[in-house]
Scaffold this motif. Sequence first.
Motif: not given
Length: 128
Positions: A98-103, A16-37
Motif C-alpha cells: 500500500i502506497t500511502f502519503d508517499g510511503t 475515510l474519503a480523501p480530504r479533497s472530497k470532504g473526508g478525513k483521509g488521504l488517497e492510497l494505492v493497493l497493489r497485489r501480485e497475482t498469479q495466472g493459471e
Amino acid sequence: MPDIYDRAKATATRMLAPRSKGGKGLELVLRRETQGEYDPDAPTAPSELVVNGSGLREEYDSKYIDGTLIIRGDVKLLVSPVQLSGEDMPTPQNDDKITFDGTVYTVIAASPWNYAGLSVGFELQVRK
C-alpha cells in the motif's frame, strides 16, 4: 429503504474519503501480485492488481507495541470500503503493498469491519 449496514458503509465511505472530497483521509494505492493459471508448458507471468482507494493512518499506542506481533514503526490504516472509482474495495490481504502519503507499506494483518456479510471498512496493520 437502506438498512443500518448500508448506512454504516456510507458513513465509513464518507469519513475515510480523501480530504479533497470532504473526508478525513488521504488517497492510497493497493497493489497485489497475482498469479495466472498454472500451465506446466509455460512459465506463469505474474500480474498485478492495482486499486485506488482512500484511508486514514493512525499510530499504535505504545502499550500495544509488544515487539512480536506489533513492532515499533508499525502503523494502523483504516481503509474505506469503496474505491475512488465507486466500486467495492477488495479485501486487503497479507503481503499486499500500500502506497500511502508517499510511503510504501506491506500489509501484516487485515481485519475487515464485517457486519452481516457487508464489509464497511478495513483495519490494517502495516509495516515499512
